[in-house]
Design an enzyme around this catalytic site. Structure first.
Site, mmCIF file in Angstrom:
data_model
loop_
_atom_site.group_PDB
_atom_site.id
_atom_site.type_symbol
_atom_site.label_atom_id
_atom_site.label_comp_id
_atom_site.label_asym_id
_atom_site.label_seq_id
_atom_site.Cartn_x
_atom_site.Cartn_y
_atom_site.Cartn_z
ATOM 1 N N GLU A 11 34.944 8.821 -11.959
ATOM 2 C CA GLU A 11 35.418 10.089 -12.438
ATOM 3 C C GLU A 11 36.016 9.992 -13.843
ATOM 4 O O GLU A 11 37.259 9.985 -13.783
ATOM 5 C CB GLU A 11 36.559 10.726 -11.433
ATOM 6 C CG GLU A 11 36.601 12.088 -11.666
ATOM 7 C CD GLU A 11 37.612 13.023 -10.864
ATOM 8 O OE1 GLU A 11 37.863 12.269 -9.608
ATOM 9 O OE2 GLU A 11 37.999 13.944 -11.072
ATOM 10 N N LYS A 68 31.248 11.387 -11.143
ATOM 11 C CA LYS A 68 32.049 12.492 -11.174
ATOM 12 C C LYS A 68 32.384 12.948 -12.367
ATOM 13 O O LYS A 68 33.408 12.519 -12.698
ATOM 14 C CB LYS A 68 33.086 12.197 -9.918
ATOM 15 C CG LYS A 68 33.812 13.704 -9.848
ATOM 16 C CD LYS A 68 34.698 13.666 -8.461
ATOM 17 C CE LYS A 68 35.757 14.915 -8.462
ATOM 18 N NZ LYS A 68 36.346 15.241 -7.311
HETATM 19 P P1 13P Z 1 38.761 19.811 -9.184
HETATM 20 O O1 13P Z 1 37.479 19.923 -8.794
HETATM 21 O O2 13P Z 1 39.723 20.734 -8.694
HETATM 22 O O3 13P Z 1 38.829 19.565 -10.634
HETATM 23 O O4 13P Z 1 39.214 18.473 -8.614
HETATM 24 C C1 13P Z 1 38.471 17.520 -8.370
HETATM 25 C C2 13P Z 1 38.998 16.001 -8.107
HETATM 26 O O5 13P Z 1 38.639 15.468 -7.294
HETATM 27 C C3 13P Z 1 40.167 15.994 -9.287
HETATM 28 O O6 13P Z 1 40.273 14.567 -9.312
#
Ligand code: 13P
Length: 339
Positions: free
Chosen positions: A178, A220
């Protein structure tokens, strides 16, 4: 099952047409912030009550294939005493866990951050695996200003993200990678595209250097959007066009699924943007969601910390999951919000 088969089996369950991931892995300070917005104090009990409630949403598995949990939740129980990871497994939902230990300032890079948590990670993953976690998540952030993100921040964060992913795969745990380009600022969509492209290019270089198997990881990322305080926000079609344009350049086709974060977009916006992404056509990856706020905000508002509001909270979560499921197929339209 050997490690490779285990990774493949987990990915196969996580990537399902018309379904995505619920991010319920808010750290203690973050969930306290979300609770304070609805006037609820964050305690081990209130957190367990809330998470127990949303994870027991009837039929959630239709549109949610996996849930990201916070470490504390891994050891909490559903109403009937079943450990929450096992409870999810029984419903056909894959449990996973956020394993990074949050961000600290990156030395010699004013205003920028680095995510920590690599030391001892392999041993921690073995414990999480015993508790039922089948995948992990690690989040890096990048701030857009006139001078950031710097090369130093881009390269250092990519290296750490790739090391995390390699360690996960060595332990049979699917890594969710991510890299979040933050939405804060008044920049236009072109600046966000330029930063996202540089960040993702470096992340995939690092993943390749660390021999991460792309087929058994998930990406992600943030969508490419204009800054939150930009007075002229980009339309879903413009977001989809800019996002797909740069992802085609830098995200290898071997990555099975891209599960976007919502990053501060409103629930409706995040759904409309995902839908537009799925209408661009002809891409090698599944395009789905891994939303935290965009799935949970309406549920939190409905809940208000009151057990009597449990069913409305579950209904609110189910609705967002269903609409995002439709967006994964490119079949959402705003009129469905009232249906
Ligand atoms: P959000 O969709 O609220 O951005 O959260 C996703 C997430 O896992 C942040 O690390």
């Amino acid at each position: 099952m050997d490690t490779r088969d285990k990774l493949g089996a987990t990915i196969g369950r996580m990537v399902r047409e018309g379904a995505g991931i619920l991010a319920a892995d808010e750290s203690a300070p973050t969930i306290a912030k979300r609770f304070s917005a609805i006037g609820v104090e964050s305690t081990a009990e209130s957190r367990q009550a809330y998470r127990r409630l949303i994870l027991a949403t009837p039929e959630l598995q239709q549109f949610v294939s996996a849930v990201i949990l916070f470490e504390e939740t891994l050891t909490q129980q559903a109403g009937d005493g079943t450990p929450l990871p096992e409870f999810l497994e029984r419903a056909g939902i894959v449990p996973g866990i956020k394993v990074d230990k949050g961000k600290i300032p990156l030395a010699n890079a004013p205003g920028e951050e680095i995510t920590e948590g690599l030391d001892g990670l392999a041993a921690r993953l073995q414990e999480y695996d015993e508790r039922g976690a089948r995948f992990a998540k690690w989040r890096d952030v990048y701030h857009i200003t006139g001078t950031t993100p710097s090369r130093l921040a881009i390269e250092t964060n990519a290296e750490v993200l790739a090391r995390y992913a390699a360690i996960c795969q060595s332990q049979g745990i699917v890594p969710i990678v991510e890299p979040e380009v933050l939405i804060d600022g008044d920049h236009g969509i072109e600046r966000a595209a330029e930063v996202s492209e540089a960040v993702l290019r470096e992340v995939f270089h690092a993943l390749s250097r660390h021999r991460v198997e792309l087929e058994t990881m998930l990406l992600k990322p943030s969508m490419v959007v204009s800054g939150k305080s930009n007075p002229d926000p980009a339309s879903p079609e413009a977001v989809a066009e800019a996002t797909i344009r740069i992802f085609r350049r830098v995200v290898p086709a071997a990555v099975p699924s891209i599960n976007f974060l919502s990053g501060g977009q409103s629930p409706e916006q995040a759904t409309a943007n995902l839908n537009a992404l799925n209408n661009v056509g002809s891409v090698p990856w599944a395009l789905s969601f891994s939303y935290g706020r965009a799935l949970q905000e309406p549920a939190l508002k409905a809940w208000q910390g009151q057990p009597a509001n449990g069913e409305s909270a579950q209904a609110a979560l189910y609705k967002r999951a269903r609409l995002n499921g439709a967006a994964c197929r490119g079949e959402y339209n705003p009129a469905l919000e009232n249906g």
